[in-house]
Write an enzyme that holds these catalytic residues in place. Structure first.
Site, PDB file in Angstrom:
ATOM      1  N   GLY A  76      36.920  53.467  39.569  1.00  0.00           N
ATOM      2  CA  GLY A  76      35.890  53.334  40.496  1.00  0.00           C
ATOM      3  C   GLY A  76      36.159  53.546  42.051  1.00  0.00           C
ATOM      4  N   GLU A  92      32.700  58.941  41.245  1.00  0.00           N
ATOM      5  CA  GLU A  92      34.170  58.438  41.123  1.00  0.00           C
ATOM      6  C   GLU A  92      35.028  58.450  39.767  1.00  0.00           C
ATOM      7  OE1 GLU A  92      36.126  56.942  43.133  1.00  0.00           O
ATOM      8  OE2 GLU A  92      34.920  56.889  44.784  1.00  0.00           O
ATOM      9  N   ASP A 114      35.990  36.406  47.810  1.00  0.00           N
ATOM     10  CA  ASP A 114      37.432  36.830  48.189  1.00  0.00           C
ATOM     11  C   ASP A 114      38.037  37.800  46.866  1.00  0.00           C
ATOM     12  OD1 ASP A 114      37.188  34.995  45.978  1.00  0.00           O
ATOM     13  OD2 ASP A 114      38.744  33.657  46.766  1.00  0.00           O
ATOM     14  N   GLU A 145      47.730  57.497  37.717  1.00  0.00           N
ATOM     15  CA  GLU A 145      47.842  57.891  36.121  1.00  0.00           C
ATOM     16  C   GLU A 145      46.305  57.429  35.654  1.00  0.00           C
ATOM     17  OE1 GLU A 145      51.105  56.543  33.737  1.00  0.00           O
ATOM     18  OE2 GLU A 145      52.418  56.128  35.635  1.00  0.00           O
ATOM     19  N   GLU A 147      44.873  56.434  31.642  1.00  0.00           N
ATOM     20  CA  GLU A 147      45.384  56.543  30.332  1.00  0.00           C
ATOM     21  C   GLU A 147      44.465  55.353  29.363  1.00  0.00           C
ATOM     22  OE1 GLU A 147      47.659  58.157  29.346  1.00  0.00           O
ATOM     23  OE2 GLU A 147      48.915  58.428  30.797  1.00  0.00           O
TER      24      GLU A 147
END
Length: 302
Positions: A76, A92, A114, A145, A147
């Protein structure tokens, strides 16, 4: 008849209002997108707890920068002012994982104050169930990475308290994500408050190990939605080849739902979603299994 633009209390037309508008009068939060890409894959090692030799997997990226550097997160990033949310999600996903041209469905918008230590960030999450064999995942951009992680969740405990006008139910779930020697875990608490006809649900992360931001609770919520969707949509067929046996289809349902299904009941449930063919899969020493294909008109019959 007066066709002129109506004026506001300050005597401004819309054009005058827009020309004088001060964009800095409201502090603007940042907007991001997060993608949950699920797949069902063959397990490399047979796990005795598994229903079959298949497992549910989710795509994660290892963060290459602060905050949460070295931890794992959903693919993202930030939305640019000149693109839509969906365009940002696709961009993205492409730049961080090399995945392109898949159907993304909007899942939920996360807006806790938050939730990101950098600044006020509101994130819209997207979900997809894909055939990972057709994708070549490559880490890029600020991802160190990318995965596939085998995903399991487990219900831990539940408490229910009566209130004068309803009830409060608290459920705790454990999330476990595994890729080779890397294991990520989190505990999520879901509080459901019923007050008369009003139902509210609140999620919070009790603890998270190596899962960045609030992504553990986003993953747990997406799992719930995925299991719900498989019951009443055709989402599971994204994973199937053109021709498949009902046993193969049942395996996919079982892995996503996390439970075994009775064959006869399953066949009744999917009867409208499939079309029988006159082709068979030959098994050595077994009766041949009939091949089926997806029925694209099943929604019209519902």
């Amino acid at each position: 008849m007066n066709h002129s633009s109506p004026e506001n209390k300050q005597g401004q037309t819309e054009q005058q209002f827009l020309e004088a508008y001060d964009v800095s009068q409201f502090e603007r939060p940042s907007v991001t997108v997060d993608m949950l890409i699920f797949t069902v894959a063959d397990e490399e090692e047979q796990n005795y707890r598994k229903l079959s030799a298949k497992s549910l997997n989710i795509l994660l990226v290892k963060r290459g920068d602060h905050p949460f550097i070295g931890q794992w997160a959903l693919p993202g990033g930030f939305v640019s002012p000149n693109e839509s949310l969906e365009e940002a999600a696709k961009r993205e996903l492409r730049t961080e994982t090399n995945i392109d041209n898949i159907y993304l469905e909007q899942l939920y918008t996360w807006g806790e104050v938050d939730r990101d230590p950098r600044t006020r960030v509101i994130s819209t999450s997207y979900m997809a169930l894909v055939n990972s064999e057709a994708l070549e995942v490559v880490a890029g951009d600020d991802a160190a990475e990318a995965e596939w992680f085998q995903i399991e969740d487990k219900w831990l405990r539940e408490t229910k308290t009566a209130t004068p006008d309803g009830s409060i139910t608290e459920k705790w779930f454990e999330l476990r994500l595994q890729h080779e020697e890397v294991e990520l875990t989190a505990t999520i608490k879901v509080t459901k408050t019923v007050a008369g006809r009003i139902i509210r649900e609140h999620r919070e992360i009790v603890e998270a190990n190596q899962i960045a931001f609030d992504h553990a609770q986003i993953i747990q919520y997406a799992l719930e939605r995925l299991r719900n969707k498989i019951e009443y949509t055709d989402i599971a067929f994204a994973l199937m080849p053109e021709l498949f046996t009902l046993t193969e289809l049942q395996q996919v349902y079982e892995v996503i739902l996390g439970k075994e299904l009775l064959a006869a009941a399953f066949r009744r449930k999917v009867a409208d979603k499939v079309i029988e063919t006159n082709q068979f899969r030959k098994h050595a020493g077994h009766r041949p299994s009939k091949y089926f294909r997806f029925n694209p008109e099943w929604m019209d019959q519902a």
